[in-house]
Scaffold this active site. Structure first.
Site, PDB file in Angstrom:
ATOM      1  N   GLU A  82      42.004  59.822  30.621  1.00 57.83           N
ATOM      2  CA  GLU A  82      41.662  60.849  29.681  1.00 57.83           C
ATOM      3  C   GLU A  82      40.631  61.626  30.578  1.00 57.83           C
ATOM      4  OE1 GLU A  82      38.962  61.333  25.533  1.00 57.83           O
ATOM      5  OE2 GLU A  82      38.868  59.420  26.639  1.00 57.83           O
ATOM      6  N   GLU A 110      38.163  60.729  16.838  1.00 54.92           N
ATOM      7  CA  GLU A 110      37.059  60.346  17.554  1.00 54.92           C
ATOM      8  C   GLU A 110      35.921  61.331  17.562  1.00 54.92           C
ATOM      9  OE1 GLU A 110      35.836  58.605  22.080  1.00 54.92           O
ATOM     10  OE2 GLU A 110      36.827  60.486  21.885  1.00 54.92           O
TER      11      GLU A 110
END
Length: 255
Positions: free
Chosen positions: A137, A235
């Site tokens: 990520e 998220e």
């Protein structure tokens, strides 16, 4: 697209236990969820809730976090990956999320990249043996993560190509990408096959889609046009009670 609430934050006020958050998500109609670090979670409770509800996890983080770009931490990083892969088996083998660690002062960009490739090749071999996906990520260094080395989607994809493992893919976080000023279509064009997971939150604030400046209709259409069919991780930090927050998010995303 499958929507996967981040139960690190969603349902947290009503439920301290992560297993109970999985049950709450299932009761609200969501068969998937994700969270951050795993060592502070009761994995037995998580596993029981997954069995009871038939839900699955779309992500958890390799724990503890260690640097990919600091050779002095690479043995610790490999150990963290190995232990996290073992833990993942107890909770349905979800993808395990990796971040890069921080830029090393006085070290060239080429040295950073080479160190990251070496660390990721070692991690990918472990993931292949365990048959668990690792997802890398890129974050942002303008708001939440000052000093983070990997803040570019393009560079993240370059790393994945350099490693060349079917068990290493990208986690594309729309929020982090937008904070960094990236053009989604430009950075993902021709490379969407390397993206395993997408996460969303609005900017500024990292709250529900629809609360900020991101054009979610355009963003979601771009993902569809590029060929992304995977899950969408929600998220974000909710500003509303869970049912209202999730309804507002679905409306903003058009899902």
């Amino acid at each position: 697209m499958l929507l996967s609430p981040c139960i690190e934050w969603m349902f947290a006020e009503a439920h301290a236990d992560m297993g109970d958050r999985i049950r709450a998500a299932a009761a609200a109609g969501y068969s998937a969820g994700e969270f951050h670090l795993w060592r502070d979670k009761n994995l037995e409770s998580v596993a029981a809730a997954l069995r009871e509800t038939g839900s699955k996890l779309t992500g958890a983080c390799v724990d503890p976090r260690r640097s990919l770009v600091d050779p002095a931490q690479q043995d610790e990083f490999a150990q963290a990956v190995e232990e996290s892969l073992a833990a993942a088996r107890t909770i349905g083998s979800p993808p395990m999320i990796i971040a890069s660690g921080f830029t090393r002062e006085g070290v060239s960009e080429g040295e950073h990249f080479a160190a990251a490739v070496a660390a990721l090749k070692r991690a990918a071999a472990l993931a292949e043996a365990a048959d668990v996906m690792l997802v890398l990520e890129p974050l942002n260094d303008r708001v939440e993560h000052p000093g983070m080395w990997l803040v570019s989607t393009t560079k993240g994809l370059d790393l994945i190509e350099a490693v060349g493992s079917t068990h290493l893919r990208l986690l594309y976080d729309v929020y982090h990408s937008q904070v960094m000023g990236e053009d989604m279509e430009a950075v993902l064009r021709g490379r969407i096959h390397l993206v395993h997971h997408v996460q969303v939150a609005d900017m500024p604030g990292r709250n529900e889609p629809g609360t900020g400046t991101i054009d979610w209709g355009k963003a979601m259409q771009t993902l569809r046009d590029l060929g992304y069919t995977g899950a969408i991780g929600l998220e974000y930090r909710p500003t509303l009670p869970p049912a209202e927050s999730l309804a507002a998010t679905r409306a903003a995303l058009g899902l």
